[in-house]
Design an enzyme around this catalytic site. Sequence first.
Site, PDB file in Angstrom:
ATOM      1  N   GLU A  54       9.888  10.845  -2.371  1.00 46.53           N
ATOM      2  CA  GLU A  54       9.675  11.260  -3.756  1.00 46.53           C
ATOM      3  C   GLU A  54       9.317  12.737  -3.897  1.00 46.53           C
ATOM      4  O   GLU A  54       9.335  13.281  -5.002  1.00 46.53           O
ATOM      5  CB  GLU A  54       8.593  10.384  -4.395  1.00 46.53           C
ATOM      6  CG  GLU A  54       9.073   8.947  -4.577  1.00 46.53           C
ATOM      7  CD  GLU A  54       8.083   8.074  -5.325  1.00 46.53           C
ATOM      8  OE1 GLU A  54       6.910   8.483  -5.464  1.00 46.53           O
ATOM      9  OE2 GLU A  54       8.482   6.987  -5.761  1.00 46.53           O
ATOM     10  N   GLU A 104       5.842  -2.428  16.021  1.00 41.14           N
ATOM     11  CA  GLU A 104       4.598  -1.673  15.880  1.00 41.14           C
ATOM     12  C   GLU A 104       3.756  -1.670  17.149  1.00 41.14           C
ATOM     13  O   GLU A 104       2.857  -0.849  17.316  1.00 41.14           O
ATOM     14  CB  GLU A 104       3.766  -2.217  14.722  1.00 41.14           C
ATOM     15  CG  GLU A 104       3.183  -3.592  14.952  1.00 41.14           C
ATOM     16  CD  GLU A 104       2.303  -4.024  13.788  1.00 41.14           C
ATOM     17  OE1 GLU A 104       1.092  -4.149  14.005  1.00 41.14           O
ATOM     18  OE2 GLU A 104       2.827  -4.231  12.679  1.00 41.14           O
TER      19      GLU A 104
END
Length: 295
Positions: A82, A113
């Site tokens: 963004e 992860e």
Amino acid sequence: MFEKLTTEKRNSRTKNLDMMTTKEILTVMNQEDKTVPLAIEEELAAIENAVETVIKSFENEGRLIYVGAGTSGRLGILDAVECTPTFGSPPEMIQAFIAGGSKAIIKAVEGAEDDNELGMLDVKALSLTENDTVIGIAASGRTPYVIGALQYANKQGANTISISCNKNSEIGKISNIKIEVETGPEVLTGSTRLKAGTAQKLILNMISTAAMIGIGKVYENLMVDVQATNMKLIERSKRIIIEATGVDYETAEIFYLKANNNVKAAIVMILLNCSYEEARERLNKANGFVRKAIY
């Protein structure tokens, strides 16, 4: 290990969560969410240090790199993506990596992860330098993928920052700057996409927005480097010119076009009654700061 993490503890207020009415569930969630900004307030000094570090990276043509897994990784991607339309920054300036790669954005990639080496390899591909800043994001503060990325970044001399929701975190121990916001037990035990995720989102907003302000991407409280890639943003650009200069819509539109859709240049042209070329020259000398360009 997990029993020591406050994000994994049971919330005494919600042990009868499955027996609550919808209103009761929403009320307790709302009450718990209200505690997040107060927890962040305790870490403002660390967040300030993080922002100043990122500003220095940008001033030296360095990059901001977010690294995380699961919710933390997705929040990093959201913030990075963004920034380009909001501040007109090139995509490579702020990047984000998630354990498991792009497919993990919409579907969990089990085990990714837990791979320390994978985190290292992802950031290694960036050819990090001392001008870059790597921010590791992990609610637990102990995600191996994030640890691997931060360890490699340290070896390359890059700036390292950690964001976690537990005190004395593993990622905090290996970072130059640690931000540890203790959000406490979740409404739904262990669901760190809730308060912990909210805290991470707020902190990322603070870091990227304040850093962009620090390099001249904002005039007053207006996003003057907005990248007008659609009709909504084109109209927003014109409204920004109106707000910054006080001219009417038609005048703003004329100068927006004269400035080749450059909002900053249009503002300077109007306020100083100068040509596009002079406006650009002033902005270049002012390193993109509109306020400095007009005084």
